[in-house]
Design a protein around this motif. Structure first.
Motif, short mmCIF file in Angstrom:
data_model
loop_
_atom_site.label_atom_id
_atom_site.label_comp_id
_atom_site.label_asym_id
_atom_site.label_seq_id
_atom_site.Cartn_x
_atom_site.Cartn_y
_atom_site.Cartn_z
N LEU A 244 0.85 -1.19 0.00
CA LEU A 244 0.00 0.00 0.00
C LEU A 244 0.88 1.24 0.00
N ARG A 284 -1.42 -17.19 -8.11
CA ARG A 284 -2.42 -16.14 -8.22
C ARG A 284 -2.84 -15.65 -6.82
N VAL A 285 -3.29 -14.43 -6.77
CA VAL A 285 -3.88 -13.92 -5.54
C VAL A 285 -5.39 -14.11 -5.63
N THR A 286 -6.00 -14.38 -4.48
CA THR A 286 -7.44 -14.65 -4.46
C THR A 286 -8.17 -13.55 -3.69
N ALA A 287 -9.46 -13.47 -3.98
CA ALA A 287 -10.31 -12.48 -3.30
C ALA A 287 -10.25 -12.68 -1.78
N GLY A 288 -10.42 -13.92 -1.35
CA GLY A 288 -10.44 -14.19 0.09
C GLY A 288 -9.08 -13.97 0.74
N ILE A 290 -6.65 -11.83 -0.21
CA ILE A 290 -6.35 -10.40 -0.11
C ILE A 290 -7.26 -9.72 0.91
N ALA A 291 -8.54 -10.07 0.91
CA ALA A 291 -9.46 -9.46 1.89
C ALA A 291 -9.02 -9.82 3.31
N GLY A 292 -8.62 -11.07 3.50
CA GLY A 292 -8.19 -11.50 4.83
C GLY A 292 -6.96 -10.75 5.31
N ILE A 294 -6.02 -7.73 4.36
CA ILE A 294 -6.39 -6.34 4.65
C ILE A 294 -7.14 -6.26 5.98
N GLU A 295 -8.09 -7.17 6.19
CA GLU A 295 -8.84 -7.14 7.45
C GLU A 295 -7.90 -7.35 8.64
N ALA A 308 -3.93 3.52 -0.52
CA ALA A 308 -4.12 3.01 -1.89
C ALA A 308 -3.28 1.75 -2.10
N ILE A 309 -3.85 0.81 -2.82
CA ILE A 309 -3.16 -0.44 -3.13
C ILE A 309 -2.17 -0.19 -4.27
N MET A 312 -0.16 -6.39 -5.59
CA MET A 312 -0.56 -7.63 -4.91
C MET A 312 0.23 -8.75 -5.57
N LEU B 244 -12.82 -10.95 -10.93
CA LEU B 244 -12.25 -12.23 -10.50
C LEU B 244 -12.40 -13.24 -11.63
N VAL B 285 -7.47 2.64 -6.00
CA VAL B 285 -8.23 1.72 -5.16
C VAL B 285 -7.55 1.65 -3.80
N THR B 286 -8.37 1.47 -2.76
CA THR B 286 -7.82 1.45 -1.41
C THR B 286 -7.99 0.07 -0.78
N ALA B 291 -11.29 -4.57 0.24
CA ALA B 291 -11.66 -5.59 1.23
C ALA B 291 -13.17 -5.56 1.48
N ILE B 294 -15.00 -7.29 -1.41
CA ILE B 294 -14.85 -8.75 -1.36
C ILE B 294 -15.70 -9.33 -0.23
N GLU B 295 -15.67 -8.70 0.94
CA GLU B 295 -16.46 -9.22 2.06
C GLU B 295 -17.95 -9.17 1.72
N ARG B 305 -14.56 -16.15 -2.50
CA ARG B 305 -13.26 -16.06 -1.82
C ARG B 305 -12.15 -16.82 -2.53
N LEU B 307 -11.77 -17.33 -5.69
CA LEU B 307 -11.47 -16.91 -7.07
C LEU B 307 -10.26 -15.98 -7.12
N ALA B 308 -9.49 -16.13 -8.20
CA ALA B 308 -8.30 -15.30 -8.38
C ALA B 308 -8.68 -13.90 -8.83
N ILE B 309 -7.98 -12.91 -8.33
CA ILE B 309 -8.21 -11.51 -8.71
C ILE B 309 -7.57 -11.25 -10.07
#
Lengths: 397, 397
Positions: A244, A284-288, A290-292, A294-295, A308-309, A312, B244, B285-286, B291, B294-295, B305, B307-309
């Motif tokens: 970031l 690959r990076v996944t939605a879950g 990356i969200a995890g 960040i959280e 800002a990102i 990844m 994704l 994007v932040t 996050a 995605i959540e 979750r 799936l690849a971004i």
């Protein structure tokens, strides 16, 4: 490369382990070639966080802990030597690591860590929340207390790769990139097996010594005769990461908790990690994922949400059954040295692994006892080190 | 471009609104030039989700709702005409939109929407959870029930941009890209003000008619004489998005809830959105934005979750005080037509806006009553339409 090349030592794998070993061996006067399947230093070494934090992650003292602490103690000099040799600053930062407690489960973990490390005379400090806020004003309101590990430092691992590349080139190491090591050439002489070369996609490298430092790809190399590494699966464990923009300093220390970690960089970014997943060689990076991350990071430092990102990515940590590295000679094949399976500790252990590999090859034995890291521990299915758990991130694997 | 160019109509802004209007005007026989500050269609039009879902978002019937429904009804023919004219399929998909209830707050919102729309004879269906699962097996276990809006469809908005670009070029529209519109040239003739041209960074375009379709940039253009748009701030509202990989179909309908939305694409991806933020013209994007998306999406479809971004981006929705578009002639300046402020509805409203603008310019008046969308509503600080709330995402702004 030419179809045939001769080297005193061929190193399979151009990550930080292979590069650091090549540099030390070349400094000792050997002709060294690195065989690298892609670009050097672009896999786990590039993907890493660069934390040098053996205390922050340790639950007890054992041979691995001692190796990690010894490895950490080499870093200040290692960084200085790289700077002198190449002009590249690897951003060795000594602010230390803060391990936060944000709930009752954290309390237990930190208290346990504090008790054994304090009793063992290690450099760890217990800080109350108000003092932590003077150090890091952005920590979450939920903060209860923290441990500070003043000697758990960090480096910018991508700069480390760049510096090692320059240093090895200065030292005359030949880097054969975009070349797969296919097969270890092993011959029998008077009833003993010994390395005579490596068959690659670009021809054969003739050598009496091979250092196998291929990380997650270590198990994919064939051999003329059975080798001990065949008894263990070196498995890739994916770690996702995000960086970031940090135009104003949000954080100065490495911030750690059970939720993940946040690493400030001098260049105005902050790196957050990570996941631990079995996903084969899928980077690959996944939605879950990356969200995890960040959280987790925002749970420690809420201001993270506003940043800002910038990037990844994911890397593949080489995990060898118990999470400890595999270090030392093959018990049956003369000239075959293992330096792989560093899992989450490749950056931290690169200098000490390079030193150890050089001692093994130049002097015939290492100064420190590396028997706990021998590949022999996998031969019978029994572990010498008394654990078969994955270290440092037990929850995820 | 040449330093001076003459056109029957100059359109400021090459997003879907400007492109669609240009196409229709050129089809009507006019010489049309588009002045675009960057590449056409690369701002909000590119960043959008492509949902054509007026029912899913509406809490009551008003002039805006009627415009949106009328706009939606044009899409099937619009897509077919673009296909015929350009060969480009804009992936107009008619599976419809499912609006999920996952908790008690959702229950209330869905029930309210169901009641007024059902009473009004609109096409909305109430589905129980087990039936929803036959339509979309991957919905979250927390699902309670859902509304289905069979006529709330979607298009692939980036394909729409490509198709409109090809169509306008085929129709002879001149697109002047990478050129800022600096100032509206307005002269007084016999006590009346009228448009005579647009000063740009590449010289002047002489024209008797200007369509101001510059989205979030609409307020940045100067003018020789005061214009009515000066009474309203057209403000950018950032919307972050993520797409994704979806190698196996996880979802077929557009899935919507208070948490966000998930839009399956034919190309094997799924688009998730969105945030609504005041961040000026900052399109980064932040961490918190991504996050949160995605959540939200994973709350509706947990398989998200894994799936690849593939991409993350943000766009700037043009928000004009009440969230309704500004459509129609300037009350004082002859030849100045507004077609801006479409906020979250630029894709949905592009065909009807183009039709309306063309009627205004070619016939002198629009067939439908567009007085509720007149810029006049901002003149006294009073809103004609009885609301000053932002529509569709009231919680965030």
């Amino acid at each position: 490369m030419t179809a045939r090349l001769t080297a005193d030592t061929a190193i399979i794998g151009g990550g930080v382990i292979g590069l650091a070993a090549a540099w030390r061996l070349a400094q000792a006067g050997l002709r060294v070639a690195i065989i690298e399947r892609g670009e050097p230093g672009r896999e786990a070494s590039h993907a890493a966080g660069g934390m040098l934090a053996p205390l922050a992650e340790a639950d007890s003292r054992d041979a691995f802990f001692d190796l990690a602490v010894a490895g950490r103690s080499l870093y200040s000099r290692f960084a200085a030597e790289l700077k002198e040799s190449t002009g590249t600053d690897i951003e060795y930062r000594t602010e230390g690591t803060l391990y936060l407690s944000l709930d009752e489960c954290d309390d237990e973990e930190l208290q346990r860590r504090w008790e054994w490390q304090h009793a063992a005379g290690l450099n760890v400090e217990k800080l109350d929340a108000s003092f932590v806020r003077t150090l890091e004003p952005q920590v979450a309101p939920a903060l209860r207390w923290a441990l500070k590990f003043p000697d758990d430092h960090q480096v910018e691992n991508r700069r480390l790769v760049a510096a090692l590349l320059a240093a090895t080139r200065n030292a005359g190491v030949e880097i054969i990139s975009h070349t797969d090591a296919l097969r270890l050439r092993i011959e029998n002489f008077a009833g003993k097996k010994r390395i005579v070369g490596v068959v690659t996609t670009q021809g054969e490298v003739r050598t009496g010594v091979v250092v196998l430092a291929a990380g997650s790809w270590s198990g994919l190399i064939e051999s003329d005769e059975p080798v001990a590494l065949a008894d263990v699966e070196v498995e890739p464990v994916r770690g996702q990461m995000i960086s970031l923009e940090m135009p104003m300093p949000v954080v100065r220390h490495v911030i750690y908790s059970r939720r993940g970690y946040v690493i400030p960089r001098l260049g105005g970014t902050v790196v957050c990690g990570s996941t631990s997943e079995r996903a084969g060689f899928d980077k690959r990076v996944t939605a879950g994922g990356i969200a995890g991350i960040i959280e987790g990071a925002a749970g420690m430092l809420p201001a993270i949400r506003e940043l800002a990102i910038t990037e990844m990515w994911a890397g593949l940590r080489p995990f060898a059954g118990d999470g400890w590295p595999i270090l030392g000679y093959d018990p049956q094949v003369s000239g075959l040295v293992y330096a792989t399976g560093h899992y989450r500790n490749g950056i931290l252990l690169a200098p000490i692994t390079a030193e150890t590999v050089t001692e093994l090859i130049v002097q015939g034995e290492a100064r420190r006892d590396i028997s706990p890291f021998s590949v022999r521990r996998f031969a019978t299915g029994k572990r010498d080190n008394g654990t078969n758990e994955i270290r440092g991130n037990k929850r995820k694997i």
